[in-house]
Design a protein around this motif. Sequence first.
Motif, PDB file in Angstrom:
ATOM      1  N   VAL A   1       0.838  -1.206   0.000  1.00 45.14           N
ATOM      2  CA  VAL A   1       0.000   0.000   0.000  1.00 45.14           C
ATOM      3  C   VAL A   1       0.874   1.258   0.000  1.00 45.14           C
ATOM      4  O   VAL A   1       0.558   2.250  -0.667  1.00 45.14           O
ATOM      5  CB  VAL A   1      -0.959  -0.014   1.213  1.00 45.14           C
ATOM      6  N   LEU A   2       1.991   1.206   0.703  1.00 40.42           N
ATOM      7  CA  LEU A   2       2.890   2.361   0.734  1.00 40.42           C
ATOM      8  C   LEU A   2       3.608   2.542  -0.603  1.00 40.42           C
ATOM      9  O   LEU A   2       3.819   3.672  -1.051  1.00 40.42           O
ATOM     10  CB  LEU A   2       3.926   2.195   1.848  1.00 40.42           C
ATOM     11  N   VAL A   3       3.980   1.430  -1.215  1.00 41.53           N
ATOM     12  CA  VAL A   3       4.629   1.515  -2.527  1.00 41.53           C
ATOM     13  C   VAL A   3       3.670   2.192  -3.510  1.00 41.53           C
ATOM     14  O   VAL A   3       4.055   3.085  -4.274  1.00 41.53           O
ATOM     15  CB  VAL A   3       5.020   0.110  -3.031  1.00 41.53           C
ATOM     16  N   ALA A   4       2.408   1.777  -3.452  1.00 46.09           N
ATOM     17  CA  ALA A   4       1.416   2.358  -4.354  1.00 46.09           C
ATOM     18  C   ALA A   4       1.183   3.836  -4.035  1.00 46.09           C
ATOM     19  O   ALA A   4       1.079   4.669  -4.944  1.00 46.09           O
ATOM     20  CB  ALA A   4       0.099   1.574  -4.251  1.00 46.09           C
ATOM     21  N   ALA A   5       1.114   4.160  -2.753  1.00 44.57           N
ATOM     22  CA  ALA A   5       0.889   5.556  -2.361  1.00 44.57           C
ATOM     23  C   ALA A   5       2.041   6.436  -2.837  1.00 44.57           C
ATOM     24  O   ALA A   5       1.834   7.560  -3.306  1.00 44.57           O
ATOM     25  CB  ALA A   5       0.741   5.659  -0.842  1.00 44.57           C
ATOM     26  N   ARG A   6       3.262   5.908  -2.716  1.00 42.61           N
ATOM     27  CA  ARG A   6       4.446   6.659  -3.141  1.00 42.61           C
ATOM     28  C   ARG A   6       4.391   6.948  -4.634  1.00 42.61           C
ATOM     29  O   ARG A   6       4.628   8.066  -5.078  1.00 42.61           O
ATOM     30  CB  ARG A   6       5.660   5.778  -2.850  1.00 42.61           C
ATOM     31  N   LYS A   7       4.054   5.910  -5.394  1.00 47.09           N
ATOM     32  CA  LYS A   7       3.994   6.083  -6.843  1.00 47.09           C
ATOM     33  C   LYS A   7       2.859   7.039  -7.210  1.00 47.09           C
ATOM     34  O   LYS A   7       2.987   7.858  -8.123  1.00 47.09           O
ATOM     35  CB  LYS A   7       3.799   4.721  -7.519  1.00 47.09           C
ATOM     36  N   ALA A   8       1.760   6.945  -6.493  1.00 49.81           N
ATOM     37  CA  ALA A   8       0.632   7.838  -6.763  1.00 49.81           C
ATOM     38  C   ALA A   8       1.008   9.286  -6.442  1.00 49.81           C
ATOM     39  O   ALA A   8       0.664  10.210  -7.188  1.00 49.81           O
ATOM     40  CB  ALA A   8      -0.592   7.403  -5.958  1.00 49.81           C
ATOM     41  N   ALA A   9       1.728   9.485  -5.352  1.00 48.82           N
ATOM     42  CA  ALA A   9       2.138  10.843  -4.978  1.00 48.82           C
ATOM     43  C   ALA A   9       3.058  11.427  -6.060  1.00 48.82           C
ATOM     44  O   ALA A   9       2.974  12.612  -6.389  1.00 48.82           O
ATOM     45  CB  ALA A   9       2.837  10.831  -3.617  1.00 48.82           C
ATOM     46  N   GLN A  10       3.925  10.587  -6.600  1.00 46.95           N
ATOM     47  CA  GLN A  10       4.788  11.053  -7.691  1.00 46.95           C
ATOM     48  C   GLN A  10       3.954  11.432  -8.920  1.00 46.95           C
ATOM     49  O   GLN A  10       4.212  12.445  -9.572  1.00 46.95           O
ATOM     50  CB  GLN A  10       5.800   9.961  -8.067  1.00 46.95           C
ATOM     51  N   ALA A  11       2.965  10.615  -9.221  1.00 50.54           N
ATOM     52  CA  ALA A  11       2.112  10.890 -10.386  1.00 50.54           C
ATOM     53  C   ALA A  11       1.332  12.189 -10.187  1.00 50.54           C
ATOM     54  O   ALA A  11       1.178  12.981 -11.127  1.00 50.54           O
ATOM     55  CB  ALA A  11       1.154   9.721 -10.627  1.00 50.54           C
ATOM     56  N   VAL A  12       0.859  12.419  -8.965  1.00 50.23           N
ATOM     57  CA  VAL A  12       0.133  13.661  -8.677  1.00 50.23           C
ATOM     58  C   VAL A  12       1.066  14.860  -8.850  1.00 50.23           C
ATOM     59  O   VAL A  12       0.694  15.878  -9.438  1.00 50.23           O
ATOM     60  CB  VAL A  12      -0.462  13.639  -7.250  1.00 50.23           C
ATOM     61  N   ALA A  13       2.292  14.726  -8.358  1.00 54.06           N
ATOM     62  CA  ALA A  13       3.253  15.831  -8.422  1.00 54.06           C
ATOM     63  C   ALA A  13       3.593  16.197  -9.865  1.00 54.06           C
ATOM     64  O   ALA A  13       3.869  17.353 -10.174  1.00 54.06           O
ATOM     65  CB  ALA A  13       4.522  15.457  -7.649  1.00 54.06           C
TER      66      ALA A  13
END
Lengths: 451, 451
Positions: free
Chosen positions: B437-449
């Motif tokens: 879940v954290l790996v996904a959140a990290r990647k999602a945060a990068q995509a948002v940025a």
Amino acid sequence: MVGGDAGGMSAASEARRRRGPEELQITAFERGEHTSYSACGIPYWIGDVVDGPERLIARDARTFRDEYAIDARVRHEVAEIDLANREVVVRDLDGGGEIREPYDHLVIATGASPIRPDWPGADAEGIFGVQTLDDGATLRAALDRDPRPTRAVVVGAGYIGVEMAEALVNRGLDVTVVEQAEQPMATVDPDMGILVGEAMRGLGIAVRTSERVTGFASGDGRVTAVLTERSEIPADVVVLGLGVRPNSDLAEKAGLPLGVAGGVVTDLRMRVPGHDGIWAAGDCVQTVNLVTGQPTYVPLGTHANKQGRVAGTNIGGGYATFPGVVGTAVTKVCDLEVARTGLRERDATAAGFGYITVTIDSTNRSSYFPGSQAMTVKLIAERRTGRLLGGQIVGRAEAAKRIDVLAVALTNRMTVEEMTALDLGYAPPFSPVWDPVLVAARKAAQAVARR
Amino acid sequence: MVGGDAGGMSAASEARRRRGPEELQITAFERGEHTSYSACGIPYWIGDVVDGPERLIARDARTFRDEYAIDARVRHEVAEIDLANREVVVRDLDGGGEIREPYDHLVIATGASPIRPDWPGADAEGIFGVQTLDDGATLRAALDRDPRPTRAVVVGAGYIGVEMAEALVNRGLDVTVVEQAEQPMATVDPDMGILVGEAMRGLGIAVRTSERVTGFASGDGRVTAVLTERSEIPADVVVLGLGVRPNSDLAEKAGLPLGVAGGVVTDLRMRVPGHDGIWAAGDCVQTVNLVTGQPTYVPLGTHANKQGRVAGTNIGGGYATFPGVVGTAVTKVCDLEVARTGLRERDATAAGFGYITVTIDSTNRSSYFPGSQAMTVKLIAERRTGRLLGGQIVGRAEAAKRIDVLAVALTNRMTVEEMTALDLGYAPPFSPVWDPVLVAARKAAQAVARR
């Protein structure tokens, strides 16, 4: 980087991801033999559950050099940080000699070391701490020597102590665990620790609680027994599971600020305040307990990785913060899963909270579904407000990771009343129609309403 | 109580807990044979994974009478609600005759029924919906008849369709599933549904997607084939898995307000607005989607229990609310676990959200730990704000209940950036050092940025 494990190498990798070798030269000094390994996997390696040490290494020094253009040097120890000249003094532990290495950014990621009290006889051979991969190799060698040790004593029944006790049983040793607290696993409340003690005894481990170690007996320089206030426990090998303390001497000598338990102080971006270009991450730093708002010291691989990544992001020109921890931890003893997050009763009292506690028994799956197993959930909530303060879960299967629900609830300062409406996954193979966490929240909300 | 399953009997039990028999007389009318059973367990009963029907019944009518002083009458159907006179008209389905029963409070908990489109031939024998325990008994009898059916077709590949397909395979039938969508399990996005289809085929289930059923062929009044736009699929038994619709005719006839999909409208306390003393709970009501703020219809046992309890608390003089759902659901196909919460891509689009999606592959445990299995996590987050909108998880073990982390995050309107710092439980037997879940959140945060 000072230190080549989780904190240091996460920082290095993330900084490299953002800034190429032409922009940023990265050197990492690691005094041990290995970089980037899973310290949490060591008990499972000792117990022959997993292969090692290679499998525990995420990336070795060669990989960092070849694939990341990070100059990772093992067996190199940083002896001094010279803040005035922005240099570190580095000893080559194999080749000998010292060099001075200049830096623009310095990440202190020196980790932690097992606590070794200065009990009489503590310098005898056969007494081991287990923190680094090198420690693990040393212990494995000791277990394989001739004549083979047959009696092990583990001092301390925290995570490492309990995991090491199981590992040593797996290796066929007679294992005794000595713990000064009234129950094993003092990271949970004693009423939950009782369940851990039962599981340990079920594995054939002799568990002696409320017993304080006073020293060691030895013969020919080798440990022969652990001495306590009450008795003398014969031992061919002793493992210390007394927790760790941060390796912050280097930082202290350089005049950097230390906080709780001697951890290096950082801000949210993992900068050491007042020292431009100095960063710290991992088991050597203090962090913030998000439930109390107070500084705390929680050495754990998962925090080290996050903190390292935050430092690396910022060094690489990005923006990231590490807000703190709620104190989640999980482990297992044989098939008993143990999880905790937030405050224990004693933590809540120490922080000044008035609180209620509830404990409920439920099951991991619908009771009629095959594989249904018992689970105990304890919640601690603030009086009046009903704000969740902490939780503990013990169960036989699919229990420990349910603590994550409580961890996210704590992060968001939910009340137990709010939690009763949480939309948690339900299907008979996964949960009773009321998830154990919801049953506990409901009971806690009732307890709050009555007070 | 109108209806004696999860919603009605939770309400009855909770009201009784708060007000004794001398204060409050409680009667529950259930048109079926059974009270308070696990409808979600029926596929596992059909598949001989669990015993039934008794094991699926939490409390029978006698228990309610004897231990709760609740007059639970099975085989009694409420035929009319007379709001003006505050009475219900009740038919005794076995004994015959009608009575009029007065009420101060009325809880409408009539549940839902499988959708049966009026396709040609749909009234043939051998075509089953599976919603009540009585439905389950009927289907089991059909599977045991002589000659034994050998070919089953399941129409619709949602939860019930997929679970029933596996149950029928367990019973030794040849099973075909026909689904009009492009992938099975349309409650997840098609890219995750593909994985479900693969698992179903791995069980030997014939999965026909993008194929629309047009009717049924029959002989001697008994179904012989399912007809689609493209083909004729021989069938001795047909199970409908097309979802359910609320049993709200009774409410509608009484002039009570209906909402989304025909669900009875309630307020937060489960009162029907504008009608004093009228309550509703369970699969017959509409609720609120907490992510969009819009009304929605989500029939699920866990919501029914919560809503019933809320109604019962309020009827008993207490205070409780049901704020809504985020849309969490979990199931499994053989050993493939499937979980979802919040919005799918199409839901996000329909609600007017701009969003990013990320999908990552990880493992349930540290990759070096025995039993490590693959897991796929997909997250949907709002553009700019990064607010989590939904998530889906598919994996082989210890995957589904990780959705609860996302459910709690959704409830608290967390951003994916905030989620990267979540303090989730880590130890090698339970998670990689970065939880999936954290790996996904990290990647999602990068995509948002980046957007």
